[in-house]
Design a protein around this motif. Sequence first.
Motif, short mmCIF file in Angstrom:
data_model
loop_
_atom_site.label_atom_id
_atom_site.label_comp_id
_atom_site.label_asym_id
_atom_site.label_seq_id
_atom_site.Cartn_x
_atom_site.Cartn_y
_atom_site.Cartn_z
N LEU A 82 0.72 -1.07 0.05
CA LEU A 82 0.05 -0.17 0.05
C LEU A 82 0.91 1.35 -0.07
O LEU A 82 2.11 1.28 0.59
CB LEU A 82 -0.94 0.03 1.30
CG LEU A 82 -0.22 0.33 2.60
CD1 LEU A 82 -1.39 0.75 3.53
CD2 LEU A 82 0.11 -1.20 2.92
N GLN A 83 0.40 2.19 -0.59
CA GLN A 83 1.20 3.63 -0.63
C GLN A 83 0.33 4.69 -0.20
O GLN A 83 0.07 4.86 1.17
CB GLN A 83 1.73 3.86 -1.81
CG GLN A 83 2.80 3.13 -2.32
CD GLN A 83 3.38 3.35 -3.68
OE1 GLN A 83 3.37 4.71 -4.22
NE2 GLN A 83 4.15 2.55 -4.25
N CYS A 84 -0.88 5.05 -0.81
CA CYS A 84 -1.62 6.12 -0.43
C CYS A 84 -2.94 5.61 0.59
O CYS A 84 -3.58 6.07 1.14
CB CYS A 84 -2.44 6.74 -1.57
SG CYS A 84 -3.71 5.96 -2.47
N GLY A 85 -2.95 4.11 0.10
CA GLY A 85 -3.77 3.49 1.09
C GLY A 85 -5.37 3.34 0.78
O GLY A 85 -6.27 2.80 1.46
N TYR A 86 -6.01 4.05 -0.46
CA TYR A 86 -7.28 4.25 -0.77
C TYR A 86 -7.84 2.91 -1.35
O TYR A 86 -9.12 2.70 -0.79
CB TYR A 86 -7.25 5.23 -1.90
CG TYR A 86 -8.87 5.92 -1.81
CD1 TYR A 86 -9.73 5.62 -2.77
CD2 TYR A 86 -9.30 6.83 -0.70
CE1 TYR A 86 -11.02 6.13 -2.70
CE2 TYR A 86 -10.50 7.28 -0.76
CZ TYR A 86 -11.49 6.97 -1.75
OH TYR A 86 -12.53 7.44 -1.77
N THR B 268 -6.69 -0.14 -0.31
CA THR B 268 -6.24 -1.04 0.60
C THR B 268 -7.44 -1.91 1.20
O THR B 268 -7.47 -2.92 1.05
CB THR B 268 -5.35 -0.42 1.47
OG1 THR B 268 -4.21 0.26 0.93
CG2 THR B 268 -4.80 -1.52 2.56
N ARG C 86 6.36 1.96 7.78
CA ARG C 86 5.86 3.41 7.64
C ARG C 86 4.75 3.37 8.72
O ARG C 86 4.25 2.45 9.43
CB ARG C 86 5.01 3.71 6.23
CG ARG C 86 5.73 3.33 5.23
CD ARG C 86 4.87 3.87 3.93
NE ARG C 86 3.57 3.38 3.85
CZ ARG C 86 2.65 4.15 3.01
NH1 ARG C 86 2.92 4.95 2.02
NH2 ARG C 86 1.36 3.73 3.12
N TYR D 81 -9.66 10.42 4.71
CA TYR D 81 -9.55 10.92 3.32
C TYR D 81 -10.60 12.03 3.38
O TYR D 81 -11.43 12.04 4.23
CB TYR D 81 -9.79 9.95 2.22
CG TYR D 81 -9.02 8.87 2.52
CD1 TYR D 81 -9.10 7.58 2.99
CD2 TYR D 81 -7.52 8.97 1.35
CE1 TYR D 81 -8.13 6.82 3.31
CE2 TYR D 81 -6.56 7.76 1.66
CZ TYR D 81 -6.93 6.69 2.41
OH TYR D 81 -5.86 5.78 2.43
#
Lengths: 161, 210, 294
Positions: free
Chosen positions: A100-104, A106, B13, B26
């Motif tokens: 995952l990076q931005c997690g959207y 995920t 992270r 978000y």
Amino acid sequence: MREIALTVTVNGERVSRTVEARRTLADFLRDDLSLTGTHLGCEHGVCGACTVLLNGDAVRSCLMFAVQADGAEVTTIEGLSERAGGLTPLQAAFQSEHALQCGYCTPGFVVSAHAFLAECPTPSDEEIRDALSGNLCRCTGYQGIIAAVKRAASADNGSSS
Amino acid sequence: MTAGRFMGQAVARTEDPRLLTGRGRYIADVVVGGASDAAFLRSEVARGRIVRLDAEAARSAPGVRAVYTAADLNPLVHDTSVAGLPDAPYPPKYCLAENDVRYVGDPIAIVVAENRYLAEDAVELIDVEIEPQDPVLDVDAARDANSDVVHPELGTNTPQVIPQFGPPTSSRPSRTPPTWSETPSSCTATCKLPWSAAASSPIGSRTATS
Amino acid sequence: MPRGTPVKPAPFDYHCPGELAEAIAILQRHGDEAKVLAGGQSLIPLLSLRLSRFEHLVDLRAIEELHGIMAVDGSIRVGAMTTQANVTRSQDAAAVPLLAKATSHIGHHQIRNRGTLGGSLAHADPAAEYPAVAIAVDASLEVVGPNGSRRIPAGKFFMSTWVTAMAPDEVLVAAHFPVWPGSCGWAVDEVARRAGDFAMCGTVCGIQLDGQRVSRVALALFGVDSVPLRARATESALIGAAVDDLDLPDIGAAVAATLDPPGDLHASAGQRRRMAKALVPRVLATAINEAKHA
């Protein structure tokens, strides 16, 4: 009959509400129940960010009206997570494999993978790719996600990862 | 300074546990009491003249808090800055389309309502008529003197000419790769890449809720 | 016509009748303004994007008699509300191997958990797999309306893109798929841009062998016309032939030559013909191989 009464069990908790018939299950979960872990990406059934479990089966919550879930059991990403904090083996695998990076996307991937591994505990690489084809990720390029699911599958089956 | 603490280490992270358990925040997850949702009326043609635009029916639709058109918002916009080359006139950016639309998706009106469902219902009530015009779709058409000028404000479809550097000459040192003139064969290809600066999707944008 | 970029459906009245007769009565009462809701995997995106709208949706999920799979008179009767995922899981449906093989090509598992066999047949998308399976095995569709029940042969059911022989107040209740006895093999293959995308061209094949000879064959194509096509001329030519003497690429070319496929954003007519030319030999080879080992 624009407004319909429904009773649905969400993450183990029984919930009764009256909602507009056209309200999607995704919006019901996010806005009416404040379960914002389920995300809206495309809102027309292509990206998989909205995936939840309906009676244990992975479904696209943007392609269901909340009223269609009357009497059913819904599990969201929140319901698949440890209440006391910490990560499930599947979630930990995602973290270790940089899935995952931005997690959207995920939560959608975790829910879909959870359902997939329940039905197919020892998948081949090809089966993993096929099973994940209904979820889109803009950030990672998928390799980490596939590795995470593979790792979670072998961890579940006792072999070393 | 503990230089060895992170160098050469795989650093986990800190945000992953939140993101993996559905506890990310978000912009759409941020709930502000009384917030509105917006829906846009957009052009369905690549170029056209707005003949009629009447938002009255939309304004009185259920749950609608406001409907804005160019007449409402554009005078409030004082500066749109676009990074560009010095002395390079850039097509004007309008908040909402004023008299004409210049790409498919060009926003014409914004409906602000209690929720997205009601906002989209109201968009359908906006009375709009657009007289389609011929779009200018590629570089050749843009340079053609017979084509319409897309941005009357610029007065031309080619506001800037950037000189193209020619192929390198053969008087280069031998350790450089073969020059174009030395290659045994060449081909010419025309590539048409669909691209519109105006219609591009936002990537890496910042959002705010208020 | 939507003039924004809507993602939420327009309002509608929702009905969830417990009896089929009630569903039909609602459809009759509201005519064009009413639409059946099965799995919703095709209908709901259309509604959300506001490409379609209806004043009334009639959800069929509570009608018991629309669920269930059973063997009836040499066929497998699949209830219209059976999910695509359950088609694959069913032991009874395994007697019609094309059903599970076709299902694996449909969308993604999330779609298959909600999408229904009946919904797919009634929606009649030219690129759908189940309609091609239905015409390949000469399935019959059990339809109920105000005037009672009738059976429509698959060959007469699919009229055009998204158009079937059902009246607006009729409900598809089940599909009957004949079971083939003997040494049979089956295959489904398609070309799609990505896994789960609509097929640009697809083929369905069933073959029955009597020793080394073809005793029965079915060959259908989808995505190449407004309805699924049966390659009957090719089938007739194959009957009695020795399998090992067949020139499969030749057969592929012959089938492709009969097609007049559409050209669109996804593939040109020529591309679709070339796909058919490549897919037909593939499904024949797979089916023959399976039949030999049956």
